[in-house]
Design a protein around this motif. Sequence first.
Motif, PDB file in Angstrom:
ATOM      1  N   THR A 298      -0.291  -1.345  -8.365  1.00 40.22           N
ATOM      2  CA  THR A 298      -1.411  -0.448  -8.613  1.00 40.22           C
ATOM      3  C   THR A 298      -2.482  -1.165  -9.424  1.00 40.22           C
ATOM      4  O   THR A 298      -3.683  -1.038  -9.140  1.00 40.22           O
ATOM      5  CB  THR A 298      -0.928   0.819  -9.358  1.00 40.22           C
ATOM      6  OG1 THR A 298       0.106   1.434  -8.593  1.00 40.22           O
ATOM      7  CG2 THR A 298      -2.057   1.810  -9.565  1.00 40.22           C
TER       8      THR A 298
ATOM      9  N   LEU B 163      -9.425   1.194  -3.386  1.00 38.60           N
ATOM     10  CA  LEU B 163      -8.882   2.509  -3.717  1.00 38.60           C
ATOM     11  C   LEU B 163      -9.794   3.565  -3.110  1.00 38.60           C
ATOM     12  O   LEU B 163     -11.020   3.429  -3.133  1.00 38.60           O
ATOM     13  CB  LEU B 163      -8.808   2.697  -5.237  1.00 38.60           C
ATOM     14  CG  LEU B 163      -7.790   1.854  -6.002  1.00 38.60           C
ATOM     15  CD1 LEU B 163      -7.928   2.096  -7.507  1.00 38.60           C
ATOM     16  CD2 LEU B 163      -6.370   2.160  -5.549  1.00 38.60           C
TER      17      LEU B 163
ATOM     18  N   VAL C 215       0.843  -1.202   0.000  1.00 33.26           N
ATOM     19  CA  VAL C 215       0.000   0.000   0.000  1.00 33.26           C
ATOM     20  C   VAL C 215       0.884   1.260   0.000  1.00 33.26           C
ATOM     21  O   VAL C 215       0.648   2.198  -0.770  1.00 33.26           O
ATOM     22  CB  VAL C 215      -0.924   0.007   1.238  1.00 33.26           C
ATOM     23  CG1 VAL C 215      -1.594   1.363   1.425  1.00 33.26           C
ATOM     24  CG2 VAL C 215      -1.968  -1.092   1.110  1.00 33.26           C
TER      25      VAL C 215
ATOM     26  N   PHE D 216      -4.644  -3.323  -7.194  1.00 38.48           N
ATOM     27  CA  PHE D 216      -5.640  -2.571  -6.426  1.00 38.48           C
ATOM     28  C   PHE D 216      -6.762  -2.052  -7.331  1.00 38.48           C
ATOM     29  O   PHE D 216      -7.922  -2.021  -6.931  1.00 38.48           O
ATOM     30  CB  PHE D 216      -4.973  -1.410  -5.670  1.00 38.48           C
ATOM     31  CG  PHE D 216      -4.306  -1.847  -4.397  1.00 38.48           C
ATOM     32  CD1 PHE D 216      -5.033  -1.958  -3.221  1.00 38.48           C
ATOM     33  CD2 PHE D 216      -2.965  -2.188  -4.381  1.00 38.48           C
ATOM     34  CE1 PHE D 216      -4.431  -2.379  -2.045  1.00 38.48           C
ATOM     35  CE2 PHE D 216      -2.350  -2.609  -3.214  1.00 38.48           C
ATOM     36  CZ  PHE D 216      -3.080  -2.709  -2.047  1.00 38.48           C
TER      37      PHE D 216
ATOM     38  N   LEU E  59       0.111  -9.251  -0.114  1.00 37.09           N
ATOM     39  CA  LEU E  59      -1.195  -9.090  -0.765  1.00 37.09           C
ATOM     40  C   LEU E  59      -1.855 -10.447  -1.011  1.00 37.09           C
ATOM     41  O   LEU E  59      -3.063 -10.597  -0.822  1.00 37.09           O
ATOM     42  CB  LEU E  59      -1.045  -8.331  -2.091  1.00 37.09           C
ATOM     43  CG  LEU E  59      -0.633  -6.862  -1.990  1.00 37.09           C
ATOM     44  CD1 LEU E  59      -0.612  -6.221  -3.370  1.00 37.09           C
ATOM     45  CD2 LEU E  59      -1.558  -6.090  -1.053  1.00 37.09           C
TER      46      LEU E  59
ATOM     47  N   ALA F  80      -4.365   3.649  -2.409  1.00 32.88           N
ATOM     48  CA  ALA F  80      -4.762   2.286  -2.073  1.00 32.88           C
ATOM     49  C   ALA F  80      -4.934   2.148  -0.560  1.00 32.88           C
ATOM     50  O   ALA F  80      -4.403   2.939   0.221  1.00 32.88           O
ATOM     51  CB  ALA F  80      -3.698   1.312  -2.566  1.00 32.88           C
TER      52      ALA F  80
ATOM     53  N   LEU G 189      -9.027  -5.257  -0.574  1.00 36.42           N
ATOM     54  CA  LEU G 189      -8.138  -4.308  -1.239  1.00 36.42           C
ATOM     55  C   LEU G 189      -8.999  -3.248  -1.906  1.00 36.42           C
ATOM     56  O   LEU G 189      -9.969  -3.584  -2.580  1.00 36.42           O
ATOM     57  CB  LEU G 189      -7.278  -5.006  -2.299  1.00 36.42           C
ATOM     58  CG  LEU G 189      -6.493  -6.249  -1.878  1.00 36.42           C
ATOM     59  CD1 LEU G 189      -5.680  -6.778  -3.053  1.00 36.42           C
ATOM     60  CD2 LEU G 189      -5.580  -5.958  -0.708  1.00 36.42           C
TER      61      LEU G 189
END
Length: 179
Positions: free
Chosen positions: A62, A137, A15, A65, A123, A146, A135
């Motif tokens: 990225t 955003l 993150v 996420f 993750l 995130a 997970l």
Amino acid sequence: MGAPVDLTSYAELAVQLVNMGDELRNPFSLRSLLEETGRTEAASRLTRRDVDALWELREELTGVFEAAAGGDDVDVVDRLNGLLVRHPVHPQISGHDGQPWHLHLTEGGRVADALSVGSVMGLASVVTRLGVDRLGLCQASPCRNAYIDTSSNRSRRYCSERCASRANVAAYRARKRGA
Ligand SMILES: [Zn+2]
Ligand SMILES: [Zn+2]
């Protein structure tokens, strides 16, 4: 690293890498992040090549996420499986600094390798233990940071208290305009 392998702190590292944005290209910023999160040995060995490798990893994290925020579980798992192949775990038992025997995920390689293996395993652990929907955003536009939702009722929508209150103020103003 504490005993056993602290995958939660590695998921948080993923993150933090994502949320650093362009700052991740700055070795000084990355070094301070590592120092602040207790990874002093990694911070002291960090090279320009590590920074470049982690910048590339950030793109991929990225993507994980974004897929999760889009509700595409299969895409999340495909992306993580791809990352697990590219960043294989090479576990070693270690007892450094008088600590009890504990597992290190990757030993002896470059800093970027160890951090990549850690964030990807972190993750993967969240997804398999808690679910893909953990997970996310941040929904306080334009922020797209995130976060990992560890709330008991899976209610998290913002990366920080600051974004949560900003979104509340915006919703309040929108209601007032509507009234
Ligand atoms: Zn250790
Ligand atoms: Zn935010």
